[in-house]
Each structure stands twice: as C-alpha cells, then as structure tokens.
Design an enzyme around this catalytic site. Structure first.
Site, mmCIF file in Angstrom:
data_model
loop_
_atom_site.group_PDB
_atom_site.id
_atom_site.type_symbol
_atom_site.label_atom_id
_atom_site.label_comp_id
_atom_site.label_asym_id
_atom_site.label_seq_id
_atom_site.Cartn_x
_atom_site.Cartn_y
_atom_site.Cartn_z
ATOM 1 N N HIS A 425 0.811 -1.215 0.000
ATOM 2 C CA HIS A 425 0.000 0.000 0.000
ATOM 3 C C HIS A 425 0.851 1.274 0.000
ATOM 4 C CE1 HIS A 425 -2.554 3.096 1.948
ATOM 5 N NE2 HIS A 425 -3.489 2.555 1.176
ATOM 6 N N ARG A 588 -11.857 2.204 -13.028
ATOM 7 C CA ARG A 588 -12.072 0.870 -12.461
ATOM 8 C C ARG A 588 -13.137 0.957 -11.372
ATOM 9 N NH1 ARG A 588 -7.409 -2.039 -9.176
ATOM 10 N NH2 ARG A 588 -8.022 -0.580 -7.553
ATOM 11 N N CYS A 801 -1.632 -2.331 -16.513
ATOM 12 C CA CYS A 801 -1.798 -1.177 -15.616
ATOM 13 C C CYS A 801 -1.240 -1.452 -14.228
ATOM 14 C CB CYS A 801 -3.248 -0.738 -15.539
ATOM 15 S SG CYS A 801 -4.326 -1.993 -14.848
HETATM 16 C C1 PEP Z 1 -3.093 -4.665 -10.093
HETATM 17 O O1 PEP Z 1 -3.535 -5.533 -9.359
HETATM 18 O O2 PEP Z 1 -2.152 -4.855 -10.869
HETATM 19 C C2 PEP Z 1 -3.657 -3.314 -10.063
HETATM 20 C C3 PEP Z 1 -3.262 -2.397 -10.921
HETATM 21 O O3 PEP Z 1 -4.608 -3.032 -9.146
HETATM 22 P P1 PEP Z 1 -4.326 -2.750 -7.601
HETATM 23 O O4 PEP Z 1 -2.887 -2.465 -7.444
HETATM 24 O O5 PEP Z 1 -5.200 -1.604 -7.265
HETATM 25 O O6 PEP Z 1 -4.765 -4.011 -6.947
HETATM 26 MG MG MG Z 2 -5.461 -5.360 -8.476
#
Ligand code: PEP
Ligand code: MG
Length: 847
Positions: A425, A588, A801
């Site tokens: 995080h 998203r 992404c």
């Molecule tokens: C991922 O899981 O690669 C992503 C971009 O989403 P998050 O980091 O928000 O889980």
């Molecule tokens: Mg993710």
C-alpha cells in the site's frame, strides 16, 4: 629459461594510422581523433593489446625502437588505454628517459629547481610503480635541494643497484610493470565490478612529454565547457603553474581558468592560450559530437593537448548536454533520445540527495518511490496532518500503511515503513503522489506508542527529530541532507517530445485524483489507464457515508447512503474528465474488500457507533462479521459487484452523468469502465447487463446520448486462461500485474518484503517479481490472455496497468506482445515514454 622473440609491434598515431579502439584502446583512438582535428598533441605511439599481453607474458620489448621515434634525447610518458575508459588501468608514468645526462641538460633549459623536481618525481614513481618499493620510504624526503640525491640513494639502498640510467631499460621496465599490473587479481576484480569482460584487454600509449615546468608560462590543467552537475554551458576546471599531469586537480592553490573575483586566473595571465583552449573545446564538441574535458600542458607559453575525455556527468547534466548538442545540430534528435538512459529520468523529477554531500545512513529498505525529502518524524496520520496545518514538513513513519493513512501521506513529505514491498500500500500510494518512500526497512525498530524509532546502530529518534528519506536509494538518513532540486526544464520537455515522435506504444497514467490527473497531463500521458475509484472514498466526508453504506441493514438503507455518494462521485468524474480534456479515461469500479473501511481500533468503533447512532456492541458485531481471513482473496472486486450490485450501479450512473456534463462543457469523452478481479465470464455478463441498463436509464432521463466502453481487468490467473470467453463481453483487457503476480506466485504483495531480499540473494528469484515483471511465469499468462482474447475479438484493446507498466523491461515485453498501451504512476510516465522510444529506435529484437 624460456626464450622469447623481441617484440616491436607499435603504431605511431597519425591521422591515417590503423588505430582501433578494440586493439589499441579508447585513449589511443581518442588521441588519433584529436590529431585528426589538428590539436597540438605531442608525438604518440600506441601499443596494441596483443603486444601488451605478450609483454605481460614475459616477451622482451624493443624499447629502443620505440624511443627512436622520439628523437635523440627522449622524455616520454606511458598511459593506460583500455577499450573502455571506465575500466581504469595502471597509473600513468611521466618523465621516462630522465637520467644524469638528461637532468644536466634540463638544468640548462629549465633551471635546476625544475630539473630536480622532475627527476625526483620520476625516480619516486618508478620506484613505487615499477620496482614496487614501499611508498612510505619516501615519506621523510623533504622537497627542495637534496631531495633528488636522497631519493636516488634510497632507491639504490632498497634495490641494491643504482637507478637505471638507460632510457630503453626504463621504458621496457615501465611497459612490463604496467602490462603485469593489468593482469593482477585485484585489477581484474576492480574492472569486472565495473562490467569489464573477463578477457578485457589493455593497450598502452607512449607520448612525448610536454613539460608543465619551465621558464616562461608553464603549467598544466584540465578544462571543460559544461557543468558536470547541471549540464549548463560554463567553463570549469583547474590550472596550476609549474605542474604536471593532474596535479592541478589536487592542489589547493590552483588558478582559476576564467576571470574570477576570488583570485588570479589563466585568462588574466595568458588570454591567448585561453582563447586557444576554448577553440579546441568547440572543435572537440563539434567533431567528436560530445562535451569533452581536455587535459593540457603549457610549456614556456606553448600549449599541448595531452588527452581529452568525455565530461563526467550527472543524469540531469547528461540530458541537458544531449539536448543542447541536438539543438545545435551536432547530433540528431534520435541520437539525443538514445543517449539518455530512461531510468536516469526519475532523478530529474524529484529532489535528490546531493551526491557530493555526507550521508549518515540510519536504515536501509526498499527504494519504493524515488526522490528525497527532509522533515520531522511523526508516527501517525493525525500527527502528519497536524504538521501540515502548521506548515511543517514531516516524514510519516508507520509499521505499514493502511487506507486510513492516506490523508496522513498527503500531509507528509516522505514515508518510511518497517514492513512492505514494492507493491504494498505505502509504495503504490507514494509513487502515485510522487512522494519519496522507503518501505520494508526491517532493520529499524519502531515503537509507535512511545513515538520512537531505533536505528540499527542503536541510535534513537523521537517525534520531531529531523531525518531525510532517500527513496531513490532506499535509505533513511539522520538530519537534513544537502539536496538538488528537480530538473523539469525545457530540455527535459524537448527530449520527451522527440521521444514521442519515435515510440510506437501508448503511455497512459494511473491517476485517482484530480491532482494525479494534473500530474499526468503535465507529463503528457495519453490518458488515464487506471483510475482506482476507491481512493475517492477515503476523503473525510465520504469515508463516513461509505461506512454507513457498508453497515446498511437493508437495500433501502444502502440505496440512501449510495444516493449521497452519487453526487460526490459525479463531481469527481466531471473534474477528472475536465482535466483530461477528451483524452481517454479508464475507470475501475470499486475493488477493495469492504473491511478496509472499517475502524481497526476500539476507539474508532466507538466513533462509528456514534456516527451511526447504533449501539457499540452491534457495530462491533457487524464489523467482526465483515472480517475475512484472507481479504485479498475474498469479498472484493467484481465479487462485490455481483453480491452488492448497487455500488457499481451508483458508480456507473456517476460516470455516465459526468460524461454528459463533460460533453456539455465542450470536452466530449468516451469513458472506459473496467471491472476488477474477474475470474469468470458470467461475472462480466452479470455486471455488463446492469451497467448497460444504467446507461439506458441515464440516456432516457437526460435525453442525451453517449458512448462508453466496458472492459475487464485481468488480474487472476483464471482470467488469463479464460480470456477467450471473457473477451466476448469486453472491449478491452487491462492486465493488473500486481494482483496477477501475487496470485501466480501465491505470494502476498504486502508481506513479500520480509523475505524478498533473501530470495533474491539466494537466486530463488532473479528479481523481486513485484518490481520487475516475471516474464517467464506471469509473462506466459499475459501472452496466453492476450492471444486468447484477440482470437475472440481482433480489435480487442490490450494494456498493462500494474506497477510494472512503467518499467522499461516490461514495456519491451508488452510492445513485443502487441499491447496498445502501458499505464503507470504519473511520475513514471516520462521514463515510460523514453523507454518506449528507445525500444522503437533500437528494434527491441532480443531483450
Ligand atoms: C493490479 O492488481 O495490478 C492493479 C493495478 O490493481 P491494484 O494495485 O489496485 O490491486
Ligand atoms: Mg489489483
């Protein structure tokens, strides 16, 4: 004893001589270039690497034949010339050829003091580098009269023979010792640490001495025409009268080159020589197509150029030099783009700890978000907000961060966590905010209750103490370090706009907030590739409504909480669309487990009970009921969308109403709506049916039409395998490689930091897969997903992404796989643009 032939292979450096870097080394080649440019280079011969190897193996060298090239009474130097200047090499030996007779002659031409100084120096360096005597033995020799006699005596005493008088013997011994030094173990280790191959070869150059010591204006120095740290055009360097080699660099009393109020300069003493040097600098820049540092000597008012090397430079100077050369037509924009290493850009986007200053490192961790900042230590988000309110810079230190720390992170200038990895995080949020961060600093001991941090050396830091976070190197430093400011100047923009002309894969930004979107625009991202909407709910006012929604007993209560969230979300999207001005925006739908919105402490639960006007026991029970053993694999992403569809309904309505509003404001947009954590086709069908219905409802109510695209975020292994059927309902697939890596390895992205170092050190993983895309395993899933998806739908848009999206190696992979774009944190967009251009220009064949 083995008998060897006398070797005589050497080449005089002339404009047309056959000199090649691979054979004779870079210095020999560079000197030839200077000779071709008609710079005043003293006579030089080059010995190729094979000759030097033979000398090292014991072959005698025909030193007499070499010396014959330098006239009847030669004085020469020998310098190392490896194929790459970074590989070092044995020290230069000056004044070979000095003996009693030559000394006598020098006394007449240069005066006794100068002659003594030169001879003394030669005897000492010969003793140390050739005869391998202990340098300490000359420690007590006082410079001045008598020094020469003393060093000659010491030499004879230690070696049991007089100092060699024969220049041929001196030269062959120097050549032999330099050739052998190159083959020594420590020299090998040193150069292999700098990337030299096992069989790296050494050439040697023998050059006629240009004395910097003598009667008229005499001395030596170095000069360059750009600043090594900033890259701006400015003459810098040193000059020292009556000196040789690089003495000027070490001396305190050296002269300034250009006129300077602080003291006398070469420009004052010898303006015509200064003009000549400037002219040579310009010739080098123009013809060698590079900023060069020139090593020169002046002997009795006569200038000689001994050498020229590429100016050493910081990343920011490198960029500015490349752009300036291209703007002046010296190199092409293509070459300027290729001369700047993409990873070097991150140094330019943020403050950096000045490499010239002292570093008092108190902890090491993962360099999770680049840049550096200094501030006072705080141990909670509230304290960080307090500091921000007082306009004080603070560093937020946490064991690990959670969503409720986001506001604290916004208020801090940098973040330090004890736990976590590249995609935990704290790391993801910090990169998004452009906030320097070091995570997983496990050698620290943190006591948040006592507001105390214990460094690995036992030093204790308390709230309010000043530290510096260097997120580029993964270090925490005691106190305030010297900083260099960011360098987002015109040169930076120019280089990237050239890069855009060459690249053939799109680059978008992951942006959740208007501030992120503005940064994305500033860095010329081609749209937003991932807007994580949940971050919008962590604002104070929404957080409470969100909790009410989560605690709603009935669909009606939930609907009423969502109705309050709707206008806020609509305003968010309208603002985002406004900033992006028609560029694509991929939103998203809600992704995290709901429990992330629940209070973690008893105090928090009590506050929530108060806000909801419910008994504490009930709130505690419901919070308990929402807790999951494995939340990252639990009720999150599309699963929420299926089980509590009203959340996605509200978000879709907000997106579509903002779309209509945006069109009214003159910035029409086709929003892209993305469903997270999909693992089955049916999930997409269910969500799509409801979202289509919401779109129809909004169109009817607003009496306005709009278009949108629905796509799927592919971040479970099953979604990759079933991409063929999933693509039936999706206009685009975007690979979320953070979760995909986590699930492919079965490795928690939040906990991996604990053992990742050991795993990488022991070669279990070549790299941290959350940092560098695992092209073998995760990569195979990406290729499978892409291929199966495109098989169903040829016009399917593909992208990545996850955090890997900004990484040059991942971009190479995505480009080869035919992806349409990559999306990464806004601050990584410039690096991605440049890396993509490099790949397009170099063909990206085999990396
Ligand atoms: C991922 O899981 O690669 C992503 C971009 O989403 P998050 O980091 O928000 O889980
Ligand atoms: Mg993710």
């Amino acid at each position: 004893m083995q008998k060897f032939d006398l070797i005589t292979e050497f080449t005089e450096i002339t404009p047309s001589a056959a000199i090649a870097t691979a054979d004779h080394g870079w210095k020999a080649k560079c000197l030839q270039r200077l000779v071709r440019l008609e710079l005043p280079v003293p006579g030089t011969v080059a010995l190729p690497a094979r000759t030097v190897r033979m000398i090292a193996a014991g072959h005698p060298v025909d030193a007499g034949a070499i010396l014959a090239r330098f006239g009847p009474a030669p004085l020469i130097s020998v310098r190392a010339s490896p194929a790459n200047p970074d590989w070092g090499g044995p020290a230069t030996i000056l004044n070979i050829g000095l003996n009693a007779a030559r000394h006598q002659a020098l006394c007449e031409t240069h005066g006794e003091t100068a002659a003594d100084a030169l001879y003394t120096r030669f005897v000492q360096s010969y003793a140390i580098h050739v005869a391998r005597l202990d340098p300490d033995m000359f420690e007590d020799v006082k410079p001045g009269p008598g020094a020469l006699t003393e060093v000659l005596r010491l030499y004879a005493y230690e070696t049991d023979e007089p100092f060699p008088e024969d220049p041929a013997r001196q030269l062959s011994e120097v050549l032999r010792s330099m050739a052998r030094a190159w083959e020594g173990t420590s020299a090998r280790l040193l150069r292999s640490a700098k990337g030299a191959p096992e069989d790296a070869a050494l050439g040697l150059v023998v050059q006629e001495m240009a004395q910097g010591i003598g009667q008229g204006i005499s001395g030596s120095g170095v000069i360059q025409f750009v600043d090594s740290v900033t890259g701006t055009q400015r003459i810098t360097g040193r000059y020292l009268g009556q000196s040789q080699g690089r003495d000027a660099l070490a001396a305190r009393e050296a002269l300034y080159l250009t006129r300077d109020p602080r003291g006398p300069s070469l420009e004052d003493t010898a303006p015509e020589i200064m003009t000549e040097l400037i002219r040579h600098g310009a010739t080098c820049r123009d013809k060698l197509r590079e900023e060069m540092q020139i090593e020169f000597t002046i002997e009795d008012g006569r200038l000689s150029v001994l050498d020229a090397v590429r100016v050493a430079r910081s990343a920011r100077a490198g960029l500015r030099i490349a752009v300036a050369l291209a703007e002046d037509g010296v190199i092409s924009p293509r070459e300027a783009v290729l001369r700047v290493e993409p990873r070097a850009l991150s140094e330019l986007l943020h403050h950096q700890v000045d490499p010239r200053g002292l570093r008092d490192v108190i902890a090491n961790g993962i360099a999770a978000s680049p840049g550096a900042a200094t501030g006072r230590l705080v141990f909670s988000a509230e304290a960080a907000q307090g500091c921000a309110a007082r306009d004080e810079d603070c560093i937020l230190v946490r064991r690990e961060t959670a969503p409720e720390d986001i506001r604290g992170m916004h208020s801090a200038v940098a973040v330090l966590t004890e736990r976590g990895g590249m995609t935990s995080h704290a790391a993801v949020i910090a990169r998004g905010l452009g906030l320097p961060a070091v995570v997983g600093a496990s050698d620290l001991r943190l006591d948040a209750k006592e507001k105390r941090l214990t460094a690995r050396d036992g030093r204790i830091f308390r709230e309010g103490d000043v530290i510096t976070i260097d997120g580029s190197r993964g270090e925490a430093l005691a106190g305030a370090a010297e900083m260099l400011p960011p360098a987002l100047d015109e040169s930076f923009r120019q280089l990237l706009s050239w890069a855009d002309e060459f690249r053939d894969i799109g680059v978008r930004a992951n942006a959740d907030t208007p501030a992120d979107a503005a940064t994305a625009r500033r860095f010329d991202a081609q749209g937003i590739g991932l807007c994580r909407t949940e971050h919008m709910f962590f604002e104070e006012d929404r957080f409470v409504v969100m909790r009410e929604m989560i605690f709603a007993d009935s669909p009606a209560d939930r609907a009423s909480a969502l109705a309050r969230l709707l206008p806020m979300q609509r305003a968010d999207f309208t603002e985002l669309f406004g900033i992006m001005q028609g560029l694509p925006v991929c939103i998203r739908l809600f992704d995290p487990p709901l429990h992330e919105f629940l209070p973690a402490t008893r105090e928090g639960l009590r506050e929530l009970a108060e806000a909801l006007a419910r008994p504490l026991s009930e709130v505690t029970r419901r919070a308990e009921a929402l807790r999951e053993v494995n939340p990252m694999l639990g009720m999150r992403g599309v699963r929420l969308g299926v089980v509590l569809p009203e959340i996605y309904d509200m978000q879709a309505q907000a997106i579509f109403e903002a779309t209509i509003e945006s069109a009214k404001r003159g910035a029409p947009i086709v929003p892209e709506v993305m469903i997270p954590l999909v693992s089955a086709r049916r999930e997409v069908e269910l969500v799509k049916t409801r979202i289509d219905a919401v779109a129809a409802m909004v169109r009817t109510r607003a009496k306005a039409d709009f278009d949108y695209k629905l796509g799927v975020m592919v971040e479970t292994p099953r979604a990759c395998l079933r991409a063929g059927e999933i693509a039936q309902h999706a206009a685009f697939l975007s690979f979320g490689t953070n979760d995909l890596t986590q699930m492919t390895y079965g490795l928690s992205r939040d906990d991996a930091g604990r053992f990742m170092n050991t795993y990488v050190q022991q070669g279990v993983f070549p790299e941290d897969p959350f940092h560098i895309l695992d092209t073998d395993g995760v990569g195979e899933l990406l290729l499978t997903g892409a291929e199966r998806g495109r098989h169903t739908r040829a016009d399917l848009k593909l992208s990545i992404c996850g955090e890997h999206g900004g990484d040059p190696e991942s971009i190479a992979f995505c480009r080869r796989a035919g992806f349409d774009y990559v999306s990464c944190s806004p601050y990584r967009v410039p690096m991605a643009r440049l890396a993509a251009a490099h790949l397009a220009l170099t063909g990206n064949v085999d990396n």
